[in-house]
Design a protein around this motif. Structure first.
Motif, PDB file in Angstrom:
ATOM      1  N   CYS A   6     -28.631 -78.542 179.252  1.00 12.43           N
ATOM      2  CA  CYS A   6     -27.117 -78.939 178.392  1.00 12.43           C
ATOM      3  C   CYS A   6     -25.961 -77.718 178.941  1.00 12.43           C
ATOM      4  O   CYS A   6     -25.100 -78.004 179.329  1.00 12.43           O
ATOM      5  N   ARG A   7     -26.415 -76.490 179.034  1.00 10.32           N
ATOM      6  CA  ARG A   7     -25.582 -75.714 179.733  1.00 10.32           C
ATOM      7  C   ARG A   7     -25.094 -75.718 181.141  1.00 10.32           C
ATOM      8  O   ARG A   7     -23.778 -75.783 181.433  1.00 10.32           O
ATOM      9  N   LYS A  60     -18.832 -73.719 173.944  1.00  8.61           N
ATOM     10  CA  LYS A  60     -20.093 -72.684 174.391  1.00  8.61           C
ATOM     11  C   LYS A  60     -21.098 -73.161 173.398  1.00  8.61           C
ATOM     12  O   LYS A  60     -21.065 -73.659 172.127  1.00  8.61           O
ATOM     13  N   LEU A  61     -22.232 -73.249 173.859  1.00 14.02           N
ATOM     14  CA  LEU A  61     -23.432 -73.852 173.346  1.00 14.02           C
ATOM     15  C   LEU A  61     -24.097 -73.014 172.719  1.00 14.02           C
ATOM     16  O   LEU A  61     -24.247 -71.657 173.157  1.00 14.02           O
ATOM     17  N   VAL A  62     -24.447 -73.161 171.360  1.00 12.59           N
ATOM     18  CA  VAL A  62     -24.938 -72.091 170.380  1.00 12.59           C
ATOM     19  C   VAL A  62     -26.460 -72.391 170.464  1.00 12.59           C
ATOM     20  O   VAL A  62     -27.389 -71.316 170.446  1.00 12.59           O
ATOM     21  N   SER A  66     -25.747 -77.733 168.768  1.00  8.49           N
ATOM     22  CA  SER A  66     -24.419 -77.012 168.326  1.00  8.49           C
ATOM     23  C   SER A  66     -23.470 -76.338 169.230  1.00  8.49           C
ATOM     24  O   SER A  66     -24.366 -75.565 170.042  1.00  8.49           O
ATOM     25  N   PHE A  67     -22.279 -76.503 169.005  1.00  8.15           N
ATOM     26  CA  PHE A  67     -21.426 -75.680 169.867  1.00  8.15           C
ATOM     27  C   PHE A  67     -20.290 -75.287 169.344  1.00  8.15           C
ATOM     28  O   PHE A  67     -19.798 -75.906 168.247  1.00  8.15           O
ATOM     29  N   THR A  68     -19.499 -74.199 169.826  1.00  5.23           N
ATOM     30  CA  THR A  68     -18.308 -73.847 169.248  1.00  5.23           C
ATOM     31  C   THR A  68     -17.166 -74.101 170.226  1.00  5.23           C
ATOM     32  O   THR A  68     -17.509 -73.894 171.763  1.00  5.23           O
ATOM     33  N   MET A  87     -24.000 -84.400 169.080  1.00  2.54           N
ATOM     34  CA  MET A  87     -23.282 -83.084 169.430  1.00  2.54           C
ATOM     35  C   MET A  87     -22.586 -82.788 167.895  1.00  2.54           C
ATOM     36  O   MET A  87     -22.273 -83.321 167.292  1.00  2.54           O
ATOM     37  N   ARG A  88     -22.719 -81.453 167.667  1.00  7.11           N
ATOM     38  CA  ARG A  88     -22.046 -80.878 166.510  1.00  7.11           C
ATOM     39  C   ARG A  88     -21.367 -79.532 166.643  1.00  7.11           C
ATOM     40  O   ARG A  88     -21.634 -78.526 167.394  1.00  7.11           O
TER      41      ARG A  88
END
Length: 242
Positions: A59-60, A71-73, A87-89, A113-114
């Protein structure tokens, strides 16, 4: 144990012994356990964790390839491997449709995606708070209440961001825990700048201490004296003319 959730089947671990709770305090929605986990389930969980590590790297890499401002969390598979939740910001909205197609093709799972906020990110990543305990959001806090700077002011907390902000960069959740007590105690104190009458005469309130209920007063001779709130004889005292 294995429980059904809105995201599908999940592997859950018991963290508290059975105990009574008020209905109002019960988390919602409530899920009924399907069955106790067996050895096959534990192997499935270990396999999922390995796949999540691989999916995170994929994913990154695809985020970088599509030059997406995000930014992938975390990434997590549902227990039955049918869905991958990422989950990402991000500072704004992100068009991740191409990313979802790539991930679905690579992982052969339905991808969701969230976008989450800074507080949710801290809850997922975890860490230690300045109090020396695990972050509340990571340990037990399920909902984030509204928190404002007025709470910090009423509690006498320094407004320096390093003191008032948590690891997420937002106001600390714990500012709300004692806020109701501070607000109630504040009601019993005179306002700063008001004139009060004490045994030694009138004076102007220059400072109040909420928890100790101590009031600092500047007397007519400019002396500063501290008195207990209960020792104030009259509030909003009008000094007689002449």
């Amino acid at each position: 144990m294995i429980i059904p959730t809105g995201q599908g089947l999940e592997y859950a671990t018991v963290v508290q012994a059975p105990h009574e709770m008020d209905e109002a305090d019960m988390p919602q929605p409530m899920h009924e356990a399907l069955r106790l986990a067996n050895d096959a389930d534990r192997r499935q969980l270990e396999n999922n964790l390995r796949k999540e590590t691989q999916a995170f790297a994929i994913c990154r890499e695809r985020i970088a390839a599509h030059k997406l401002d995000m930014k992938l969390v975390s990434v997590a598979y549902t227990f039955d491997n049918t869905k991958l939740l990422a989950s990402f910001t991000s500072a704004g909205r992100v068009d991740f449709r191409a990313l979802v197609r790539d991930l679905a093709a690579e992982t052969r799972a339905r991808v969701e995606m969230r976008q989450i906020g800074a507080r949710d990110q801290a809850a997922i990543c975890g860490g230690m708070a300045v109090c020396g305990r695990v972050l509340c959001c990571a340990a037990w806090l399920r909902e984030f209440d509204n928190i404002n700077i007025r709470m910090a002011k009423s509690q006498g907390v320094s407004l320096n961001p390093a003191a008032v902000n948590g690891m997420c960069g937002r106001l600390k959740c714990c500012l709300r825990y004692e806020n109701e007590v501070y607000e109630e105690l504040q009601k019993h104190l005179p306002r700063v700048g008001s004139t009060v009458l004490v045994e030694k005469g009138p004076g102007v309130v220059v400072e109040t201490q909420v928890l100790t209920q101590l009031v600092k007063i500047r007397m007519n001779d400019n002396r500063i004296m501290a008195v207990a709130n209960e020792e104030i004889l009259e509030r909003n005292y009008k000094v007689p003319e002449g």
